[in-house]
Design an enzyme around this catalytic site. Structure first.
Site, PDB file in Angstrom:
ATOM      1  CD  GLU A  72      37.436 -10.758 -38.338  1.00 12.84           C
ATOM      2  OE1 GLU A  72      36.690 -10.250 -37.487  1.00 12.84           O
ATOM      3  OE2 GLU A  72      37.369 -11.955 -38.680  1.00 12.84           O
ATOM      4  CD  GLU A 123      32.971 -18.921 -36.269  1.00 11.12           C
ATOM      5  OE1 GLU A 123      33.986 -18.187 -36.261  1.00 11.12           O
ATOM      6  OE2 GLU A 123      32.137 -18.925 -37.177  1.00 11.12           O
ATOM      7  CB  CYS A 134      35.041 -15.775 -39.292  1.00  5.43           C
ATOM      8  SG  CYS A 134      33.815 -16.982 -39.681  1.00  5.43           S
ATOM      9  CE  LYS A 143      20.539  -9.871 -32.519  1.00  2.00           C
ATOM     10  NZ  LYS A 143      20.478  -9.224 -33.862  1.00  2.00           N
TER      11      LYS A 143
HETATM   12  P1  NAI Z   1      28.715  -8.073 -34.046  1.00  2.00           P
HETATM   13  O1  NAI Z   1      29.451  -9.106 -33.284  1.00  2.00           O
HETATM   14  O2  NAI Z   1      28.410  -6.789 -33.339  1.00  2.00           O
HETATM   15  O3  NAI Z   1      27.299  -8.652 -34.547  1.00  2.00           O
HETATM   16  C1  NAI Z   1      27.018 -10.026 -34.714  1.00  2.00           C
HETATM   17  C2  NAI Z   1      25.669 -10.350 -34.074  1.00  2.00           C
HETATM   18  O4  NAI Z   1      25.739 -10.059 -32.679  1.00  2.00           O
HETATM   19  C3  NAI Z   1      24.506  -9.529 -34.616  1.00  2.00           C
HETATM   20  O5  NAI Z   1      23.341 -10.350 -34.624  1.00  2.00           O
HETATM   21  C4  NAI Z   1      24.343  -8.444 -33.573  1.00  2.00           C
HETATM   22  O6  NAI Z   1      23.049  -7.905 -33.502  1.00  2.00           O
HETATM   23  C5  NAI Z   1      24.686  -9.181 -32.298  1.00  2.00           C
HETATM   24  N1  NAI Z   1      25.151  -8.327 -31.199  1.00  2.00           N
HETATM   25  C6  NAI Z   1      25.867  -7.179 -31.274  1.00  2.00           C
HETATM   26  N2  NAI Z   1      26.080  -6.680 -30.048  1.00  2.00           N
HETATM   27  C7  NAI Z   1      25.505  -7.529 -29.174  1.00  2.00           C
HETATM   28  C8  NAI Z   1      25.380  -7.558 -27.746  1.00  2.00           C
HETATM   29  N3  NAI Z   1      25.896  -6.600 -26.995  1.00  2.00           N
HETATM   30  N4  NAI Z   1      24.738  -8.583 -27.181  1.00  2.00           N
HETATM   31  C9  NAI Z   1      24.206  -9.569 -27.940  1.00  2.00           C
HETATM   32  N5  NAI Z   1      24.267  -9.585 -29.277  1.00  2.00           N
HETATM   33  C10 NAI Z   1      24.910  -8.583 -29.887  1.00  2.00           C
HETATM   34  O7  NAI Z   1      29.502  -7.789 -35.378  1.00  2.00           O
HETATM   35  P2  NAI Z   1      29.309  -6.521 -36.349  1.00  2.00           P
HETATM   36  O8  NAI Z   1      29.293  -5.274 -35.537  1.00  2.00           O
HETATM   37  O9  NAI Z   1      28.157  -6.794 -37.211  1.00  2.00           O
HETATM   38  O10 NAI Z   1      30.638  -6.589 -37.212  1.00  2.00           O
HETATM   39  C11 NAI Z   1      31.830  -6.037 -36.699  1.00  2.00           C
HETATM   40  C12 NAI Z   1      33.023  -6.880 -37.049  1.00  2.00           C
HETATM   41  O11 NAI Z   1      32.905  -8.155 -36.445  1.00  2.00           O
HETATM   42  C13 NAI Z   1      33.209  -7.171 -38.508  1.00  2.00           C
HETATM   43  O12 NAI Z   1      33.838  -6.118 -39.162  1.00  2.00           O
HETATM   44  C14 NAI Z   1      34.054  -8.412 -38.455  1.00  2.00           C
HETATM   45  O13 NAI Z   1      35.413  -8.070 -38.267  1.00  2.00           O
HETATM   46  C15 NAI Z   1      33.543  -9.137 -37.233  1.00  2.00           C
HETATM   47  N6  NAI Z   1      32.581 -10.182 -37.581  1.00  2.00           N
HETATM   48  C16 NAI Z   1      32.986 -11.484 -37.555  1.00  2.00           C
HETATM   49  C17 NAI Z   1      32.122 -12.487 -37.953  1.00  2.00           C
HETATM   50  C18 NAI Z   1      32.516 -13.913 -37.946  1.00  2.00           C
HETATM   51  O14 NAI Z   1      31.978 -14.678 -38.736  1.00  2.00           O
HETATM   52  N7  NAI Z   1      33.387 -14.342 -37.062  1.00  2.00           N
HETATM   53  C19 NAI Z   1      30.769 -12.201 -38.425  1.00  2.00           C
HETATM   54  C20 NAI Z   1      30.423 -10.803 -38.360  1.00  2.00           C
HETATM   55  C21 NAI Z   1      31.306  -9.858 -37.960  1.00  2.00           C
END
Ligand code: NAI
Ligand code: MG
Length: 492
Positions: A395, A261, A295, A186
């Protein structure tokens, strides 16, 4: 004319449909959602919006493939298919890099020289790894032969974010398939294009239908359904720490394995005996690479007091020379933030930084580029930050650097470790003992000495504390996707 406007629309043979069991389909609900070019605000493509019904079909297709041709294939055959996929990705570097830059706003130089080549290399690495997942013969007591087999865990759900859409997908798809699992991928709702293209290329490489399914959709619907599905054995996730917590809670109900991660607030520590020129160059890369949407971003720059002024001057000078602009322009080093939500988040933290008394020495506001509808944020530097300030604890995920001054080694290390996160860290010094002592003491899954943000398909990568657990890349990256079976034989 703005160079982006002269570019073609993204070329997906599948036209934005989702991939289930080798077929390109619309969502059961018939819904589609738009993915946008962050540099212009224009819609790139409407993509099929998966939810629980589509996830269920995809999991069933993955199960069927596992019980069918894929489960019967030899490790060597699987390896050859992954190698072929790596070749297709290499051949199509320009096209994939173009698609990735359209969808994420990252500079084309980064997608074509880093994201796509590293993606191909991950498939090559895992192609070779498929035949190296050996068990062992165990010296048990008594007249018995005992040996172990490393088996796939089953159907695995892969949930990927938007900062490195293709690369992070590859870090999960590569080892999952090498170990003989089948997967439902996904992609993030912000950036589904290269995952769909990966699905096309996997079929072209000869990977059987149903082995790799790609279901675009939103987190709380498609993502949550994948995590809750009883037919899924494990979830590998990259994203926000709070999402990781939700996933772990939900996975408990069906006793799934999880690999997480998550976020970071990584310290990058410059000692007075460092090569200051190299350290300033490295510190720039640490925070401005991929517009800070990394990240492992070195967002807390610890500088020893004696070199603070020299370091700050050099960092500001370098940041001032960095070209921000159209991601397709070869001079561009800083592209567009991937989403409007990120712009709001960055803006909120910049205000908090000012309010809490940090000194804004550069940037701190959006940049107007091209048609003015893109999400560009100027490179931003705060000096006089203390480790207890919000901008040093949470972050931000943008091009915002916090400079923290320190006076001695132990205090610097203690402050560096005083964080919820523990993903990565950087150290700059000419003293080899100091460097390795610090590397041992730091709470981090990765430590860089006199460099920053290096990755390789062969080197394990992952976090500690609120940055999650599980490792990706290298042979350690296959652990999550295998389980050990113990077989006993009576020899008496
Ligand atoms: P997110 O964690 O919500 O999204 C990442 C993935 O998880 C996307 O594919 C999303 O559709 C999915 N997702 C979201 N909610 C979910 C749920 N309840 N169950 C299963 N899958 C779910 O991150 P978002 O909202 O895009 O970004 C928010 C913050 O997260 C960013 O500002 C950043 O600080 C952090 N982030 C960290 C990353 C990393 O590489 N460690 C990557 C992206 C975001
Ligand atoms: Mg979210």
């Amino acid at each position: 004319m703005n160079p982006t406007e002269t570019l073609p629309k993204p070329a997906l043979q599948s036209g934005g449909r989702m991939l289930i069991g080798g077929d390109w389909r619309e969502a059961q609900s018939g819904k589609r959602f738009a993915t946008v070019n962050p540099a212009t605000g224009d819609t790139l493509l409407e993509v099929a919006e998966g939810d629980a019904a589509d996830v269920d079909l995809a999991v069933k297709a993955a199960r069927q493939a596992l019980d069918g041709p894929w489960g019967k294939m030899s490790a060597s055959q699987r390896g050859r298919l992954l190698w072929r996929l790596g070749d297709l990705i290499s051949e199509k570097t320009a096209e994939l890099a173009h698609l990735e830059t359209l969808d994420t706003g990252k500079p084309l130089g980064e997608s074509s020289k880093i994201d796509v080549p590293l993606t191909a290399d991950i498939f090559y690495y895992n192609a070779g790894a498929a035949t190296k997942l050996e068990g062992s013969t165990v010296p048990v007591s008594g007249p018995y032969l005992n040996y172990t087999i490393r088996e796939p865990i089953g159907v695995v759900g892969l949930i990927v974010p938007w900062n490195f859409p293709l690369l992070i997908a590859a870090r999960k798809v590569g080892p999952a398939l090498a170990a003989g699992n089948t997967v439902v991928l996904k992609p993030a709702e912000e950036t589904p294009l290269t995952a769909l293209r990966l699905g096309e290329l996997a079929l072209e490489a000869g990977i059987p239908p149903g082995v790799l399914n790609v279901v675009p959709g939103f987190g709380p619907t498609a993502g949550a359904a994948l995590v809750a599905h009883p037919g899924v054995a494990g979830i590998a996730f990259t994203g926000e720490t709070t999402t990781g917590q939700l996933i772990m809670q939900s996975a408990a109900r069906t006793l799934k394995k999880v690999s997480l991660e998550l976020g970071g607030k990584s310290p990058n520590i410059v000692f007075a005996d460092a090569d200051i020129d190299a350290a300033s160059r490295g510190s720039m890369m640490a925070i401005f690479y991929n517009k800070g949407e990394v990240c492992t971003a070195g967002s807390r720059l610890f500088v020893e007091k004696g070199v603070h002024d020299a370091m700050l001057e050099k960092v500001i000078e370098r940041a001032g020379k960095m070209t921000q602009g159209d991601p397709f322009d070869s001079k561009t080093r800083l592209g567009a933030q991937t989403s409007e939500a990120q712009m709001e988040k960055i803006s909120k933290y910049v205000e908090i930084g000012k309010k809490e008394g940090a000194r804004l020495v550069m940037g701190g506001e959006p940049a107007r580029i091209g048609n003015g509808r893109g999400w560009f944020w100027k490179p931003t530097i705060f000096d006089n930050v203390t480790n207890s300030m919000t901008i040093a604890r949470e972050e931000i995920f943008g091009p915002v650097l916090s400079v923290i001054t320190f006076e001695d080694f132990d205090k610097a290390l203690a402050e560096a470790n005083d964080s919820l996160y523990g993903l990565s860290a950087g150290i700059w010094t000419r003293d080899i003992k100091k460097a390795h002592r610090a590397a041992r003491m730091l709470h981090a899954g990765t430590v860089w000495i006199n460099t920053y943000n290096l990755y390789d398909a062969a080197s394990p990568y992952g976090g500690t504390k609120a940055s999650g657990f599980g490792r990706e890349s290298g042979m350690a990256g296959l652990d999550f996707y295998t389980q050990t079976k113990s077989v006993w034989v009576d020899l008496s």
